[in-house]
Design a protein around this motif. Structure first.
Motif, PDB file in Angstrom:
ATOM      1  N   GLY A 328       0.812  -1.208   0.000  1.00 14.71           N
ATOM      2  CA  GLY A 328       0.000   0.000   0.000  1.00 14.71           C
ATOM      3  C   GLY A 328       0.843   1.254   0.000  1.00 14.71           C
ATOM      4  O   GLY A 328       0.539   2.238  -0.693  1.00 14.71           O
ATOM      5  N   ALA A 329       1.927   1.246   0.775  1.00 16.13           N
ATOM      6  CA  ALA A 329       2.804   2.419   0.817  1.00 16.13           C
ATOM      7  C   ALA A 329       3.414   2.691  -0.550  1.00 16.13           C
ATOM      8  O   ALA A 329       3.428   3.843  -1.027  1.00 16.13           O
ATOM      9  CB  ALA A 329       3.901   2.204   1.859  1.00 16.13           C
ATOM     10  N   ALA A 332       0.741   4.034  -2.953  1.00 12.40           N
ATOM     11  CA  ALA A 332       0.338   5.400  -2.596  1.00 12.40           C
ATOM     12  C   ALA A 332       1.404   6.423  -2.976  1.00 12.40           C
ATOM     13  O   ALA A 332       1.088   7.525  -3.438  1.00 12.40           O
ATOM     14  CB  ALA A 332       0.050   5.476  -1.103  1.00 12.40           C
ATOM     15  N   LEU A 333       2.668   6.059  -2.815  1.00 11.74           N
ATOM     16  CA  LEU A 333       3.749   6.995  -3.086  1.00 11.74           C
ATOM     17  C   LEU A 333       4.006   7.206  -4.570  1.00 11.74           C
ATOM     18  O   LEU A 333       4.669   8.181  -4.950  1.00 11.74           O
ATOM     19  CB  LEU A 333       5.035   6.504  -2.415  1.00 11.74           C
ATOM     20  CG  LEU A 333       5.042   6.559  -0.883  1.00 11.74           C
ATOM     21  CD1 LEU A 333       6.266   5.839  -0.330  1.00 11.74           C
ATOM     22  CD2 LEU A 333       4.972   7.991  -0.368  1.00 11.74           C
ATOM     23  N   PHE A 334       3.479   6.320  -5.420  1.00 19.40           N
ATOM     24  CA  PHE A 334       3.764   6.432  -6.852  1.00 19.40           C
ATOM     25  C   PHE A 334       2.516   6.692  -7.688  1.00 19.40           C
ATOM     26  O   PHE A 334       2.554   6.588  -8.902  1.00 19.40           O
ATOM     27  CB  PHE A 334       4.509   5.178  -7.333  1.00 19.40           C
ATOM     28  CG  PHE A 334       5.954   5.205  -6.953  1.00 19.40           C
ATOM     29  CD1 PHE A 334       6.913   5.676  -7.823  1.00 19.40           C
ATOM     30  CD2 PHE A 334       6.349   4.838  -5.671  1.00 19.40           C
ATOM     31  CE1 PHE A 334       8.242   5.758  -7.454  1.00 19.40           C
ATOM     32  CE2 PHE A 334       7.670   4.918  -5.281  1.00 19.40           C
ATOM     33  CZ  PHE A 334       8.623   5.375  -6.184  1.00 19.40           C
ATOM     34  N   ARG A 335       1.419   7.094  -7.053  1.00 24.14           N
ATOM     35  CA  ARG A 335       0.208   7.423  -7.812  1.00 24.14           C
ATOM     36  C   ARG A 335       0.270   8.822  -8.406  1.00 24.14           C
ATOM     37  O   ARG A 335      -0.359   9.099  -9.409  1.00 24.14           O
ATOM     38  CB  ARG A 335      -1.029   7.284  -6.916  1.00 24.14           C
ATOM     39  CG  ARG A 335      -1.434   5.854  -6.677  1.00 24.14           C
ATOM     40  CD  ARG A 335      -2.825   5.722  -6.094  1.00 24.14           C
ATOM     41  NE  ARG A 335      -2.904   6.123  -4.708  1.00 24.14           N
ATOM     42  CZ  ARG A 335      -3.857   5.730  -3.867  1.00 24.14           C
ATOM     43  NH1 ARG A 335      -4.816   4.925  -4.296  1.00 24.14           N
ATOM     44  NH2 ARG A 335      -3.871   6.137  -2.619  1.00 24.14           N
ATOM     45  N   HIS A 381      -1.184   9.796   1.988  1.00 18.44           N
ATOM     46  CA  HIS A 381      -1.767   9.450   0.691  1.00 18.44           C
ATOM     47  C   HIS A 381      -2.607   8.175   0.754  1.00 18.44           C
ATOM     48  O   HIS A 381      -3.434   7.948  -0.136  1.00 18.44           O
ATOM     49  CB  HIS A 381      -0.663   9.331  -0.353  1.00 18.44           C
ATOM     50  CG  HIS A 381      -0.112  10.661  -0.770  1.00 18.44           C
ATOM     51  ND1 HIS A 381      -0.718  11.457  -1.716  1.00 18.44           N
ATOM     52  CD2 HIS A 381       0.975  11.364  -0.340  1.00 18.44           C
ATOM     53  CE1 HIS A 381      -0.031  12.572  -1.866  1.00 18.44           C
ATOM     54  NE2 HIS A 381       1.009  12.541  -1.048  1.00 18.44           N
ATOM     55  N   LEU A 382      -2.431   7.379   1.788  1.00 21.83           N
ATOM     56  CA  LEU A 382      -3.298   6.205   1.962  1.00 21.83           C
ATOM     57  C   LEU A 382      -4.666   6.579   2.513  1.00 21.83           C
ATOM     58  O   LEU A 382      -5.525   5.714   2.659  1.00 21.83           O
ATOM     59  CB  LEU A 382      -2.634   5.182   2.888  1.00 21.83           C
ATOM     60  CG  LEU A 382      -1.620   4.254   2.214  1.00 21.83           C
ATOM     61  CD1 LEU A 382      -0.893   3.414   3.252  1.00 21.83           C
ATOM     62  CD2 LEU A 382      -2.304   3.366   1.186  1.00 21.83           C
ATOM     63  N   ASP A 386      -9.506   5.437  -2.756  1.00 21.38           N
ATOM     64  CA  ASP A 386      -9.301   4.105  -3.316  1.00 21.38           C
ATOM     65  C   ASP A 386      -8.441   3.207  -2.431  1.00 21.38           C
ATOM     66  O   ASP A 386      -8.226   2.041  -2.746  1.00 21.38           O
ATOM     67  CB  ASP A 386      -8.660   4.208  -4.714  1.00 21.38           C
ATOM     68  CG  ASP A 386      -8.585   2.857  -5.418  1.00 21.38           C
ATOM     69  OD1 ASP A 386      -9.607   2.140  -5.415  1.00 21.38           O
ATOM     70  OD2 ASP A 386      -7.522   2.511  -5.932  1.00 21.38           O
ATOM     71  N   SER A 387      -7.964   3.720  -1.320  1.00 23.91           N
ATOM     72  CA  SER A 387      -7.159   2.900  -0.420  1.00 23.91           C
ATOM     73  C   SER A 387      -8.061   2.009   0.435  1.00 23.91           C
ATOM     74  O   SER A 387      -9.160   2.416   0.817  1.00 23.91           O
ATOM     75  CB  SER A 387      -6.307   3.782   0.489  1.00 23.91           C
ATOM     76  OG  SER A 387      -5.447   4.605  -0.273  1.00 23.91           O
ATOM     77  N   PRO A 388      -7.620   0.799   0.763  1.00 27.45           N
ATOM     78  CA  PRO A 388      -8.413  -0.071   1.644  1.00 27.45           C
ATOM     79  C   PRO A 388      -8.682   0.600   2.984  1.00 27.45           C
ATOM     80  O   PRO A 388      -7.820   1.285   3.538  1.00 27.45           O
ATOM     81  CB  PRO A 388      -7.526  -1.310   1.804  1.00 27.45           C
ATOM     82  CG  PRO A 388      -6.679  -1.322   0.563  1.00 27.45           C
ATOM     83  CD  PRO A 388      -6.421   0.123   0.247  1.00 27.45           C
ATOM     84  N   ALA A 389      -9.876   0.404   3.498  1.00 28.34           N
ATOM     85  CA  ALA A 389     -10.282   1.049   4.748  1.00 28.34           C
ATOM     86  C   ALA A 389      -9.333   0.671   5.883  1.00 28.34           C
ATOM     87  O   ALA A 389      -9.002  -0.502   6.076  1.00 28.34           O
ATOM     88  CB  ALA A 389     -11.712   0.626   5.097  1.00 28.34           C
TER      89      ALA A 389
END
Length: 409
Positions: A328-329, A332-335, A381-382, A386-389
């Motif tokens: 996830g990290a 998030a860091l490359f979106r 950014h998480l 669209d990030s998992p809850a």
């Protein structure tokens, strides 16, 4: 590598590779695809153990029975090799490690849901057969023992044994989390390539999870990384950071020695020390083809590998569903490209500290300082839709625990 379907392949001869320049142009075109960063993928790998005795060797027959119709053809030649219920593909590594590979998707929430469900399905199948998934990046107990009897891995074993034991360990005793990201638009590829490499030691230090081998602590927090870096350094070391990643990668691939040579029969052993470039220039009796070059590309595996997308390979396997935290990290860091630039800035003090990360982890002060900034950025950014809850909070808690543990030492 899915290079044979690339449209650029039509621009190159389908048989003999005639010159180094032609080969380098081909490698650059198929390994770095350009476009907006949209697609995501995950590959999860685990060692496999007997529930009643994790140190007992695994045999092929037991694993075949557990995997049933999902067993790959490298293990069962006439297997139907069915996809897992949610569409992921199951493969087996040389030592019997199982790997779940997702289909590419644009949604992190969907990706994590699918991969988690398919991983749980595999875990249930193994449990029914008296097997369990390992929860570390190396097999903590067993000596490396290859159960896949195919020419590729026999030849690789022969080549790596000339260097030391680490090749066998890499092939048979390691497991990781891999994250696949698009390379990005042409003007951003170099920055994304550099940021993924700069981030590597920080991610590695935070998620190091392989301190044991043969029942003993090794003195390295990521013994998996130690084995990878020592397997065959020209093949496994981090790639060069240049303004032209595609050109640098192509040169590296051509200068890397052959580790196996496909031919009729079971013996694919390659002559020692012959690079692909030397093959082009006549080092072997038969000239190489583009298919040979495609295959050679699959035998070079540094911490970040370009395969049309960027395959991030520097993470140890994690227990349970903790794979979601580093995956996830990274996603998030490359979106967003502005975030990529921030990653480059905050990781600058730790850039290149691969061995420090694998040996000392967050006890290295430069890595710990960069980790605080990197994961604060990732957690922010998480929080996006669209990030998992709950993933941002889980990551923040994990990072806080890891940093607190080293600050007390």
């Amino acid at each position: 590598m899915p290079v044979s379907t690339d449209p650029a392949a039509a621009d190159f001869p389908t048989s003999r590779v005639r010159t180094r320049a032609e080969a380098e142009a081909y490698v650059a075109s198929v390994c770095f695809k350009h476009g907006p960063p949209r697609l995501l993928g995950i590959e999860l790998e685990w060692t496999v153990h007997h529930f009643d005795d994790p140190a007992r060797p695994l045999d092929a027959a037991t694993l075949i029975a557990a995997l049933g119709p999902h067993a790959p053809r490298s293990l069962v030649p006439d297997s139907p090799h069915r996809r897992l219920p949610n569409g992921s593909v199951l493969t087996v590594e040389p030592g019997g490690q199982v790997e779940v590979s997702s289909l590419p998707t644009t949604s992190m929430r969907s990706l994590f849901s699918v991969v988690a469900a398919d991983a749980e399905y595999v875990e249930r199948r193994l449990r029914t057969a008296g097997l369990v998934l390992g929860d570390q990046g190396t097999d903590p107990w067993r000596y490396p023992r290859r159960i896949l009897r195919v020419p590729r891995y026999a030849a690789m074993e022969t080549a790596f044994d000339r260097i030391g034991l680490d090749g066998r360990l890499m092939m048979c005793s390691t497991a990781g989390v891999q994250v696949c990201l698009d390379a990005g638009q042409p003007h951003r590829v170099a920055a994304r390539w550099a940021a993924l490499h700069a981030l590597g030691p920080v991610m590695l230090a935070m998620f190091a999870n392989s301190p044991q081998l043969f029942g003993e602590r090794t003195g390295w927090v990521s013994t998996r990384t130690r084995a990878l870096l020592r397997t065959d350094p020209p093949r496994t070391r981090p790639g060069p950071i240049t303004a032209d990643p595609a050109g640098g990668w192509a040169k590296r691939v051509l200068d890397t020695s052959l580790v196996c040579l496909r031919r009729d029969g079971e013996d694919w052993t390659a002559p020692s020390g012959v690079s692909f470039a030397e093959w082009i220039h006549g080092a072997l009796p038969e000239p190489p083809t583009r298919d040979d070059l495609d295959y050679h590309l699959t035998t070079v595996f540094p911490p970040v590998r370009p395969r049309g997308y960027l395959e991030v390979r520097y993470l140890d396997a994690q227990p349970g569903q903790d794979w979601m935290l580093p995956a996830g990290a990274l996603i998030a860091l490359f979106r967003d490209e502005s975030t990529v630039d921030e990653v480059l800035a905050v990781t600058a003090p730790a850039n290149g500290r691969w061995v420090h990360a694998a040996r000392h982890g967050l006890l290295d002060r430069a890595l710990a300082r960069s980790a605080r900034d990197v994961f604060d950025l990732a957690c922010r950014h998480l929080a996006e839709p669209d990030s998992p809850a709950g993933l941002s909070d889980r990551l923040a808690e994990f990072v806080a625990r890891r940093l607190a543990a080293v600050s007390d030492r």
